[in-house]
Motif scaffolding. Structure first.
Motif, PDB file in Angstrom:
ATOM      1  N   GLY A 142     -26.025  30.977   0.064  1.00 46.25           N
ATOM      2  CA  GLY A 142     -24.794  30.584  -0.601  1.00 46.25           C
ATOM      3  C   GLY A 142     -24.143  31.845  -1.131  1.00 46.25           C
ATOM      4  O   GLY A 142     -24.678  32.936  -0.960  1.00 46.25           O
ATOM      5  N   PRO A 143     -22.998  31.698  -1.783  1.00 51.87           N
ATOM      6  CA  PRO A 143     -22.369  32.884  -2.348  1.00 51.87           C
ATOM      7  C   PRO A 143     -23.318  33.594  -3.306  1.00 51.87           C
ATOM      8  O   PRO A 143     -23.793  32.996  -4.261  1.00 51.87           O
ATOM      9  CB  PRO A 143     -21.153  32.342  -3.084  1.00 51.87           C
ATOM     10  CG  PRO A 143     -20.884  31.026  -2.428  1.00 51.87           C
ATOM     11  CD  PRO A 143     -22.229  30.494  -2.024  1.00 51.87           C
ATOM     12  N   PHE A 144     -23.679  34.817  -2.999  1.00 53.76           N
ATOM     13  CA  PHE A 144     -24.466  35.695  -3.856  1.00 53.76           C
ATOM     14  C   PHE A 144     -25.945  35.336  -3.985  1.00 53.76           C
ATOM     15  O   PHE A 144     -26.631  35.883  -4.835  1.00 53.76           O
ATOM     16  CB  PHE A 144     -23.849  35.794  -5.255  1.00 53.76           C
ATOM     17  CG  PHE A 144     -22.372  36.008  -5.253  1.00 53.76           C
ATOM     18  CD1 PHE A 144     -21.827  37.165  -4.705  1.00 53.76           C
ATOM     19  CD2 PHE A 144     -21.508  35.062  -5.770  1.00 53.76           C
ATOM     20  CE1 PHE A 144     -20.452  37.370  -4.695  1.00 53.76           C
ATOM     21  CE2 PHE A 144     -20.142  35.259  -5.767  1.00 53.76           C
ATOM     22  CZ  PHE A 144     -19.608  36.415  -5.231  1.00 53.76           C
ATOM     23  N   ALA A 145     -26.489  34.416  -3.198  1.00 52.67           N
ATOM     24  CA  ALA A 145     -27.915  34.083  -3.273  1.00 52.67           C
ATOM     25  C   ALA A 145     -28.437  33.633  -1.916  1.00 52.67           C
ATOM     26  O   ALA A 145     -27.679  33.141  -1.081  1.00 52.67           O
ATOM     27  CB  ALA A 145     -28.153  32.989  -4.309  1.00 52.67           C
ATOM     28  N   THR A 146     -29.751  33.801  -1.724  1.00 49.62           N
ATOM     29  CA  THR A 146     -30.413  33.414  -0.486  1.00 49.62           C
ATOM     30  C   THR A 146     -31.748  32.770  -0.839  1.00 49.62           C
ATOM     31  O   THR A 146     -32.401  33.192  -1.785  1.00 49.62           O
ATOM     32  CB  THR A 146     -30.674  34.653   0.397  1.00 49.62           C
ATOM     33  OG1 THR A 146     -29.459  35.385   0.553  1.00 49.62           O
ATOM     34  CG2 THR A 146     -31.199  34.262   1.765  1.00 49.62           C
ATOM     35  N   CYS A 147     -32.153  31.761  -0.063  1.00 51.50           N
ATOM     36  CA  CYS A 147     -33.454  31.119  -0.271  1.00 51.50           C
ATOM     37  C   CYS A 147     -34.180  30.978   1.057  1.00 51.50           C
ATOM     38  O   CYS A 147     -33.552  30.827   2.103  1.00 51.50           O
ATOM     39  CB  CYS A 147     -33.296  29.732  -0.887  1.00 51.50           C
ATOM     40  SG  CYS A 147     -32.679  29.743  -2.586  1.00 51.50           S
ATOM     41  N   ALA A 148     -35.502  31.001   0.979  1.00 52.19           N
ATOM     42  CA  ALA A 148     -36.349  30.811   2.153  1.00 52.19           C
ATOM     43  C   ALA A 148     -37.393  29.760   1.839  1.00 52.19           C
ATOM     44  O   ALA A 148     -37.977  29.763   0.756  1.00 52.19           O
ATOM     45  CB  ALA A 148     -37.033  32.117   2.524  1.00 52.19           C
ATOM     46  N   THR A 149     -37.624  28.852   2.782  1.00 51.70           N
ATOM     47  CA  THR A 149     -38.739  27.931   2.698  1.00 51.70           C
ATOM     48  C   THR A 149     -39.848  28.530   3.542  1.00 51.70           C
ATOM     49  O   THR A 149     -39.645  28.828   4.719  1.00 51.70           O
ATOM     50  CB  THR A 149     -38.370  26.538   3.253  1.00 51.70           C
ATOM     51  OG1 THR A 149     -37.244  26.048   2.531  1.00 51.70           O
ATOM     52  CG2 THR A 149     -39.525  25.575   3.117  1.00 51.70           C
ATOM     53  N   LEU A 150     -41.002  28.711   2.928  1.00 52.87           N
ATOM     54  CA  LEU A 150     -42.125  29.301   3.635  1.00 52.87           C
ATOM     55  C   LEU A 150     -42.945  28.224   4.325  1.00 52.87           C
ATOM     56  O   LEU A 150     -42.814  27.033   4.032  1.00 52.87           O
ATOM     57  CB  LEU A 150     -42.986  30.110   2.667  1.00 52.87           C
ATOM     58  CG  LEU A 150     -42.230  31.203   1.895  1.00 52.87           C
ATOM     59  CD1 LEU A 150     -43.182  31.973   0.998  1.00 52.87           C
ATOM     60  CD2 LEU A 150     -41.514  32.146   2.837  1.00 52.87           C
ATOM     61  N   ALA A 151     -43.786  28.636   5.237  1.00 52.01           N
ATOM     62  CA  ALA A 151     -44.599  27.696   6.009  1.00 52.01           C
ATOM     63  C   ALA A 151     -45.499  26.845   5.116  1.00 52.01           C
ATOM     64  O   ALA A 151     -45.849  25.729   5.478  1.00 52.01           O
ATOM     65  CB  ALA A 151     -45.436  28.451   7.030  1.00 52.01           C
ATOM     66  N   ASP A 152     -45.866  27.351   3.923  1.00 54.38           N
ATOM     67  CA  ASP A 152     -46.710  26.577   3.004  1.00 54.38           C
ATOM     68  C   ASP A 152     -45.885  25.666   2.087  1.00 54.38           C
ATOM     69  O   ASP A 152     -46.373  25.155   1.097  1.00 54.38           O
ATOM     70  CB  ASP A 152     -47.607  27.496   2.188  1.00 54.38           C
ATOM     71  CG  ASP A 152     -46.827  28.415   1.244  1.00 54.38           C
ATOM     72  OD1 ASP A 152     -45.577  28.307   1.163  1.00 54.38           O
ATOM     73  OD2 ASP A 152     -47.462  29.254   0.586  1.00 54.38           O
ATOM     74  N   ASN A 153     -44.612  25.469   2.419  1.00 53.42           N
ATOM     75  CA  ASN A 153     -43.657  24.625   1.684  1.00 53.42           C
ATOM     76  C   ASN A 153     -43.251  25.162   0.323  1.00 53.42           C
ATOM     77  O   ASN A 153     -42.654  24.438  -0.470  1.00 53.42           O
ATOM     78  CB  ASN A 153     -44.169  23.182   1.557  1.00 53.42           C
ATOM     79  CG  ASN A 153     -44.121  22.471   2.881  1.00 53.42           C
ATOM     80  OD1 ASN A 153     -43.189  22.652   3.662  1.00 53.42           O
ATOM     81  ND2 ASN A 153     -45.134  21.673   3.160  1.00 53.42           N
ATOM     82  N   THR A 154     -43.533  26.420   0.021  1.00 50.06           N
ATOM     83  CA  THR A 154     -42.999  27.032  -1.186  1.00 50.06           C
ATOM     84  C   THR A 154     -41.608  27.566  -0.867  1.00 50.06           C
ATOM     85  O   THR A 154     -41.260  27.799   0.293  1.00 50.06           O
ATOM     86  CB  THR A 154     -43.895  28.179  -1.697  1.00 50.06           C
ATOM     87  OG1 THR A 154     -44.004  29.169  -0.678  1.00 50.06           O
ATOM     88  CG2 THR A 154     -45.264  27.662  -2.102  1.00 50.06           C
ATOM     89  N   VAL A 155     -40.824  27.758  -1.916  1.00 48.27           N
ATOM     90  CA  VAL A 155     -39.466  28.265  -1.754  1.00 48.27           C
ATOM     91  C   VAL A 155     -39.322  29.550  -2.559  1.00 48.27           C
ATOM     92  O   VAL A 155     -39.756  29.610  -3.717  1.00 48.27           O
ATOM     93  CB  VAL A 155     -38.424  27.226  -2.231  1.00 48.27           C
ATOM     94  CG1 VAL A 155     -37.010  27.792  -2.163  1.00 48.27           C
ATOM     95  CG2 VAL A 155     -38.531  25.955  -1.408  1.00 48.27           C
TER      96      VAL A 155
END
Length: 172
Positions: A142-155
Motif C-alpha cells: 500500500g502507500p508507504f508500506a509492504t507486507c509479506a505472508t510467510l509459508a508458516d502463516n506469519t505476517v
C-alpha cells in the motif's frame, strides 16, 4: 485469460505506456512493449508494472526508481525491471514503490522515504533488491508500506506506521 494491457486517461510521465507522454486518452490504448500473455498488472500513483510470462516490465513516472530499471527517467513504453526476467509469480505496487514475489523471495524497488522497501534504509532503490530470501507465500503493498505472508502463516510488515499499518502495536 492472459492478454495485452490497455490503458487510458492522463498521459503525464508516460503512465499510459503508449509511447506518448502528453496526450490523454479517452479510449483504451495498447501498452507498447507488453504484447500478449500478460497475467497481472500493478498500478502505482503514476507508474504501472506488468507480469508477462514470469518477467516484470514497468512504465510511467520514475522519480524514485519506481520502474526498477536503474534510472530515474520516466518511460512511455514498458521497460524490463532489472533482473526480473523470469520466475516472477506476483508483482505489487504501493504507490511509488513495487515488489515482486520470485521463488519464495521478495524483491522491492522505488520510493523508500518511510522504509517501505524493507532494506533497513530510507534511501530510494532503483533496482529490484532482495528483502526476504525464502519462505514467502504472498505479498501486498500500500502507500508507504509492504507486507509479506510467510509459508508458516506469519505476517511481516515494514514501512510507514503512523496509523498502525504495520500491526505491531506501535505507531513508529
Amino acid at each position: 485469460v492472459a492478454g495485452a494491457v490497455k490503458c487510458w486517461g492522463i498521459a503525464t510521465s508516460g503512465r499510459l505506456g503508449n509511447n506518448n507522454a502528453t496526450t490523454a486518452q479517452v479510449m483504451p490504448v495498447n501498452v507498447t512493449g507488453m504484447g500478449v500473455n500478460v497475467t497481472q498488472i500493478a498500478v502505482g500513483n503514476a507508474s504501472v508494472c506488468g507480469l508477462q510470462e514470469g518477467a516484470v516490465k514497468c512504465w510511467g513516472a520514475n522519480t524514485d526508481g519506481n520502474l526498477g530499471d536503474n534510472t530515474v527517467t520516466a518511460r512511455s513504453v514498458a521497460v524490463q525491471a532489472s533482473g526480473l526476467t523470469s520466475g516472477v509469480a506476483k508483482v505489487v505496487s504501493g504507490g511509488a514503490h513495487a515488489c515482486a514475489l520470485v521463488g519464495g523471495a521478495i524483491h522491492c524497488w522505488g520510493d523508500n522515504a518511510f522504509g517501505e522497501i524493507g532494506n533497513n534504509s530510507t534511501t530510494d532503490v532503483r533496482v529490484p533488491t532482495p528483502i526476504i530470501a525464502t519462505g514467502v507465500a504472498d505479498i501486498a503493498a500500500g502507500p508507504f508500506a509492504t507486507c509479506a505472508t510467510l509459508a508458516d502463516n506469519t505476517v511481516k510488515c515494514w514501512g510507514r506506521n503512523q496509523n498502525g499499518q504495520l500491526a505491531d502495536g506501535t505507531l513508529t
